[in-house]
Each structure stands twice: as C-alpha cells, then as structure tokens.
Design an enzyme around this catalytic site. Structure first.
Site, PDB file in Angstrom:
ATOM      1  N   THR A   1      20.311 -41.710  -0.948  1.00 20.15           N
ATOM      2  CA  THR A   1      20.047 -41.057  -2.091  1.00 20.15           C
ATOM      3  C   THR A   1      21.217 -40.544  -2.992  1.00 20.15           C
ATOM      4  O   THR A   1      21.430 -40.709  -3.744  1.00 20.15           O
ATOM      5  CB  THR A   1      18.801 -39.917  -2.127  1.00 20.15           C
ATOM      6  OG1 THR A   1      17.647 -40.683  -1.718  1.00 20.15           O
ATOM      7  CG2 THR A   1      18.819 -39.388  -3.600  1.00 20.15           C
TER       8      THR A   1
ATOM      9  N   CYS B   1      -0.247   0.455   7.646  1.00 19.75           N
ATOM     10  CA  CYS B   1      -0.805   0.904   6.508  1.00 19.75           C
ATOM     11  C   CYS B   1      -2.079   1.805   6.800  1.00 19.75           C
ATOM     12  O   CYS B   1      -2.544   2.516   5.815  1.00 19.75           O
ATOM     13  CB  CYS B   1      -1.115  -0.210   5.544  1.00 19.75           C
ATOM     14  SG  CYS B   1       0.598  -1.073   5.147  1.00 19.75           S
TER      15      CYS B   1
ATOM     16  N   GLU C   1       0.918  -1.121   0.166  1.00 25.77           N
ATOM     17  CA  GLU C   1       0.206  -0.056   0.187  1.00 25.77           C
ATOM     18  C   GLU C   1       0.731   1.196  -0.170  1.00 25.77           C
ATOM     19  O   GLU C   1       0.783   2.308  -0.646  1.00 25.77           O
ATOM     20  CB  GLU C   1      -0.865  -0.183   1.236  1.00 25.77           C
ATOM     21  CG  GLU C   1      -1.991  -1.218   1.035  1.00 25.77           C
ATOM     22  CD  GLU C   1      -1.134  -2.316   2.102  1.00 25.77           C
ATOM     23  OE1 GLU C   1      -2.065  -2.788   2.858  1.00 25.77           O
ATOM     24  OE2 GLU C   1      -0.072  -2.506   2.160  1.00 25.77           O
TER      25      GLU C   1
ATOM     26  N   GLU D   1      12.695 -34.993  -1.834  1.00 27.03           N
ATOM     27  CA  GLU D   1      13.055 -36.115  -2.640  1.00 27.03           C
ATOM     28  C   GLU D   1      13.736 -37.215  -2.203  1.00 27.03           C
ATOM     29  O   GLU D   1      14.738 -37.564  -2.833  1.00 27.03           O
ATOM     30  CB  GLU D   1      13.515 -35.663  -4.033  1.00 27.03           C
ATOM     31  CG  GLU D   1      12.728 -34.642  -4.709  1.00 27.03           C
ATOM     32  CD  GLU D   1      13.361 -34.064  -6.070  1.00 27.03           C
ATOM     33  OE1 GLU D   1      13.366 -34.947  -6.981  1.00 27.03           O
ATOM     34  OE2 GLU D   1      13.655 -32.769  -6.394  1.00 27.03           O
TER      35      GLU D   1
ATOM     36  N   CYS E   1      -2.708  -3.720   7.541  1.00 24.70           N
ATOM     37  CA  CYS E   1      -2.246  -3.830   8.708  1.00 24.70           C
ATOM     38  C   CYS E   1      -2.690  -2.640   9.518  1.00 24.70           C
ATOM     39  O   CYS E   1      -2.758  -1.354   8.932  1.00 24.70           O
ATOM     40  CB  CYS E   1      -1.093  -4.168   8.870  1.00 24.70           C
ATOM     41  SG  CYS E   1       0.380  -2.922   8.379  1.00 24.70           S
TER      42      CYS E   1
ATOM     43  N   ASP F   1      22.492 -42.433  -6.047  1.00 22.25           N
ATOM     44  CA  ASP F   1      22.416 -41.733  -7.330  1.00 22.25           C
ATOM     45  C   ASP F   1      23.262 -40.485  -7.741  1.00 22.25           C
ATOM     46  O   ASP F   1      23.406 -40.151  -8.703  1.00 22.25           O
ATOM     47  CB  ASP F   1      20.829 -41.210  -7.385  1.00 22.25           C
ATOM     48  CG  ASP F   1      19.744 -42.375  -7.220  1.00 22.25           C
ATOM     49  OD1 ASP F   1      20.154 -43.416  -7.519  1.00 22.25           O
ATOM     50  OD2 ASP F   1      18.680 -41.908  -6.772  1.00 22.25           O
TER      51      ASP F   1
ATOM     52  N   GLY G   1      14.682 -41.084   0.026  1.00 26.92           N
ATOM     53  CA  GLY G   1      14.049 -42.186   0.038  1.00 26.92           C
ATOM     54  C   GLY G   1      12.998 -42.790   0.894  1.00 26.92           C
ATOM     55  O   GLY G   1      12.392 -41.723   1.477  1.00 26.92           O
TER      56      GLY G   1
END
Length: 355
Positions: free
Chosen positions: A197, A85, A53, A287, A76, A201, A289
């Site tokens: 992981t 604001c 604002e 992500e 607010c 990988d 296991g």
C-alpha cells in the site's frame, strides 16, 4: 427520560472524556446528586489516576453524606493502583448507588455491588446499560480477548475491486465516504497497512478535516524493510512504526531509526498485537491490501469489517481484491459477519459487520 437516566447520561458524557488516556482501564464517569441537585462530578482521567467515584467525592461542593451516586461501571472492591472505591463510598455515607453496568473484570465482577449491599447501601443496576456497554466496547473486548479491537476497512468497486490491474486506487470512494474514513482513523489508536500500500499509494495515514482529532500511530508491515525513506507515512506529522521480520537488514533499520522511525522485529502478527495492547492501544484500524486483510482473517484476529462500496465497475482478472490469501475451499467454511449495518453516504454504500 427519567431522572435516573438523566444523571446517568451525564455520567456517561463525563466518562467519554477519558477516551484514549485510561486503557486498559475502563472509561468511567460519576455524578453525585443530593436533593435533586448535582453536587459533585468526576471521571477517570488517566491510567493509574483516581477512579471516577473518588474524583466526584473530591469535587463535591457540599457534604456528600446522604447523597446518591450515579456511576457508569460497577465500583471496584479491590486494591489495585488505587484503593477500593467501595470503601470510599461507604465511608462517605452515600445513601444509594445507581450503576449503569457490572464490571466483567475478574477482580471486580459483582464484588463491588455485593460489598455495598452488605453495608446496607441499595444498589440499582442497568440504568442506560446499552449506552454504557457501547462506550466501553474496547475495554469489554480486551477483558475477553486480551488484545485490541481490530477493524478491517476497505473501499471497493461494485464488482469487488480495490484497485485497477495497474494498481491505481485513487479515488474509488467519494469525498463524503473519505471523510467517514477520517472519523474511523480518529477513533483508532493505531492504523496498520502493508508495504505494498505504501509503495503503490504513498499515503500519509493521518486524520484530516476533524478539528482537535489526534493522529493514530502509523504501522507499516514491511517484512524486508523495503519502505522508501522519504515515504509520506514516515513524516513527522504522527508517530510511525515499521514492523519487519527477524532477518531484515540491520543497516536499513538503523537508517530508519535515525530519522525518528521506530522499527520492531516480530515473528508473527499476534506478537505485534501484544506489544500494542501493552502500550495502551485499544483499537486498531487496518487499511491494508488483500494479503494484510487475509492475514488477520485467517488467523482469527479480525473483529469487524467495513466495506465502502462505490457505484463503479473496474473489472479485469488482474484487478486487486480486498481479501486475497489462500482463500477457502467451501462456502460453508466462509467467515460470516453478524450485526450487520448498512447505510448510504452520498452515492457510496457502507456495509459493516462483526466477525
């Protein structure tokens, strides 16, 4: 589309520009309209900075008295890092205020709207509210839980395996589905995997193929600091944090820190989430296991699950499943997902739902 929807959607587009910079504050945009024309725009740019604002008032190209304000969240009425604001709105002589949604924060929660109405400024709420709620999904979750929003994601075969009996998992999902995963990473402030992981990988866990996207912080859960010093996830393409137990090797931790890797020692998973949310991380993609996913689910810390299902069958008793842990003893006790969404990307099916 009504004129009110038009101006509020403009404010929502502005609000989205603050993504990743304002948390734990909400994303907020504001548009000033006078005689049917936009005369000022603004959004909350960074935590501690001017609210939307105030930005719109400061950017106005002509006197704002008598104009209408469109703002995506209730203004607010309290003194925080910046002044209220509502006081600025009242002082500026704003004629009407249109609000997409109320702010559930205890310090605001209706007080801003009430303050404006007490000063005879009409306030209209619910303009494009559904889109406003979606935009501030992470903020609303934080207000309720005081922790980041956590999504568990895995790719699996039709028979529910995320790797073969030898641990091989590249690639179960299709190229198109993997691109979708990179979009998920781009939206996250952090990505979490377990040490297994990394050992199996050796992933990079970066965002690829999305121009302008930022990499999330890469977090590896490694209780005994077994991570290889030359693991891809420890390169300098993104920030890396290794999370270990209190009894992990101090010498090993020092070696990691010397190559620019942060090492955090914690007792339990919620301690890590507290650290991350205090650093302004609103959304986490897990992500991991089966054990990592199980840890989040069993401790009630998972908010969403996304499964990418490929039309292949792996089989085998020793093949890896997406959730292991202790499991449940009765179907009636199984965690159930709600708000289900199902879609197809290429020949992969993506199922997502909320816990």
């Amino acid at each position: 589309m009504t004129k009110h929807e038009k101006f509020m959607k403009m404010a929502l587009q502005l609000a989205a520009k603050g993504r990743g910079k304002v948390f734990p504050n909400p994303l907020v945009g504001a548009v000033l309209v006078k005689n049917g024309k936009v005369i000022g725009q603004g959004f909350h740019r960074y935590f501690g900075g001017n609210h939307a604002e105030i930005e719109a008032l400061n950017n106005a190209v002509q006197p704002v008295s008598g104009s209408d304000l469109y703002v995506t969240l209730e203004p607010c009425a309290h003194q925080g890092k910046t002044p209220p604001c509502t006081e600025a709105i009242i002082k500026a002589g704003i004629k009407k205020v249109y609000v997409a949604m109320p702010d559930p924060h205890p310090l605001v929660a209706g007080k801003g709207i009430r303050k404006l109405r007490q000063h005879h400024i009409p306030v209209f709420t619910g303009i494009v509210q559904e889109k406003a709620v979606s935009l501030n999904h992470d903020y609303l979750h934080y207000i309720r839980t005081k922790r980041p929003y956590i999504t568990l994601k895995w790719a699996m075969s039709l028979d529910g395996k995320i790797a073969t009996k030898t641990g091989q998992a590249k690639w179960i999902s299709s190229v198109q589905a993997r691109k979708y995963t990179h979009h998920l990473r781009a939206e996250a402030g952090a990505i979490i995997v377990g040490i297994n992981t990394v050992l199996k990988d050796d992933p990079s866990l970066t965002v690829r193929g999305i121009p302008g996207a930022s990499n999330p912080v890469r977090i590896i859960l490694d209780h005994n600091l077994r991570i290889p010093l030359k693991a891809n996830v420890l390169d300098h393409k993104a920030k890396s944090t290794v999370v270990c137990g209190k009894d992990a090797s101090r010498a090993r931790a020092v070696r990691l820190m010397k190559q620019g890797v942060e090492v955090i020692q914690i007792n339990k998973l919620p301690d890590l989430l507290n650290i991350l949310v205090n650093r302004g991380i609103a959304r986490i993609l897990v992500e991991g296991g089966g054990m990592v996913h199980a840890s989040f689910i069993e401790q009630g810390l998972a908010d969403q699950a996304i499964a990418v299902i490929a039309p292949i069958i792996i089989g085998g008793k020793q093949a890896v499943t997406p959730v292991s842990g202790s499991g449940i003893d009765s179907i009636k006790n199984a965690p159930r997902l709600e708000d289900m969404k199902i879609r197809q990307i290429g020949d992969n099916v993506i199922i997502e739902g909320s816990f």
